[in-house]
Design a protein around this motif. Structure first.
Motif: not given
Length: 279
Positions: A51-58, A15-18
């Motif tokens: 980041n401000n738009r959410g999260i991405t995986l390393t 979901l790229q969002s907590i």
């Protein structure tokens, strides 16, 4: 690592969002954030870039997600094999309304005769939503008409269907002002596009557009004499009430793909369904 942490991680990653993951799982956002921080601390690496738009995986997060898919898959399969009476294999298939009306019931009925132990669910939506559901793991596979994200999904089976123009009995295809086109309100629907293209190619003059949100309402509107539409041939041939309509097969065919998410391991249930389709 605990299995529940991995399930949380999977939702957050997909979901790229907590916050969205917390809402979907029914947890408070601080709880999910704390569990993800604990998972990073345990592994000694950063799993997410925030980041401000959410999260991405390393890179490390993407690696863990691949293993997470395999671990959860093996856990579910282990339960169904150890105690199949309590833990059935599940299979969730998605499709647009036009396919779900006839093709899906026919396929699933034949499939379940061979695999009675599998619990099957079918969900309908538009093409974009189906791909989102497949990406998030809510579907095991989906029937798609038209384009799809080839970098994320792969087609494992395809077939063609014939579009049919339907209209009320004795209904003239008026090229002058007054023809009504009955279409799906989903602007991405291929059958909607087919109706509009047919109108343009036939030189209809300023046709009226009637938008409806389901296949059933479209069929009923044509049956009631409100206008013309285009639907799959299977739909027309399978319903007695549609024999009262005029129908004309169009020369073009439409391709339908059954797509799955690209990953190293697939559930046994979807493997069985793919083998069934490909026979």
């Amino acid at each position: 690592m605990e299995s529940q942490d991995l399930r949380m991680f999977k939702q957050v990653a997909e979901l790229q969002s907590i916050s969205k993951a917390a809402e979907k799982l029914g947890y408070g956002q601080p709880n999910v954030s704390q569990r993800m921080k604990g998972l990073e601390d345990e592994l000694g690496v950063k799993l997410f870039t925030r980041n401000n738009r959410g999260i991405t995986l390393t890179k490390e997060g993407s690696t863990l997600l691949e293993y997470t898919h395999q671990i959860i898959l093996l856990m579910e399969e282990a339960k169904s094999f150890v105690n199949p009476r309590k833990w059935k294999e599940t299979l969730t298939i998605g499709a647009p309304q036009t396919i779900a009306a006839v093709k899906i019931p026919q396929l699933l009925s034949a499939f379940l005769k061979e695999h009675q132990s599998i619990e099957v669910k079918a969900r309908t939506s538009d093409r974009q939503k189906l791909q989102e559901m497949l990406s998030y793991g809510e579907l095991d596979g989906a029937f798609i008409s038209g384009t799809y994200n080839r970098s994320q999904f792969e087609s494992v089976y395809s077939y063609t269907e014939k579009p049919v123009l339907i209209s009320p009995k004795h209904h003239p295809l008026r090229k002058q002002h007054g023809q009504t086109l009955i279409v799906n309100s989903d602007t991405n629907c291929l059958y909607r596009k087919k109706v509009l293209d047919f109108s343009k190619d036939s030189n209809f003059y300023e046709p009226a557009i009637l938008e409806l949100d389901s296949l059933e309402s479209i069929l009923q509107a044509v049956h009631d004499g409100l206008g013309i539409s285009i639907v799959p041939a299977d739909v027309v041939h399978s319903r007695k009430e549609l024999q009262a309509l005029q129908s004309k097969e169009l020369p073009e065919t439409m391709n339908v793909d059954f797509i799955i998410k690209q990953r190293k391991q697939q559930p046994q249930s979807i493997k069985k369904f793919i083998r069934f389709l490909q026979r």
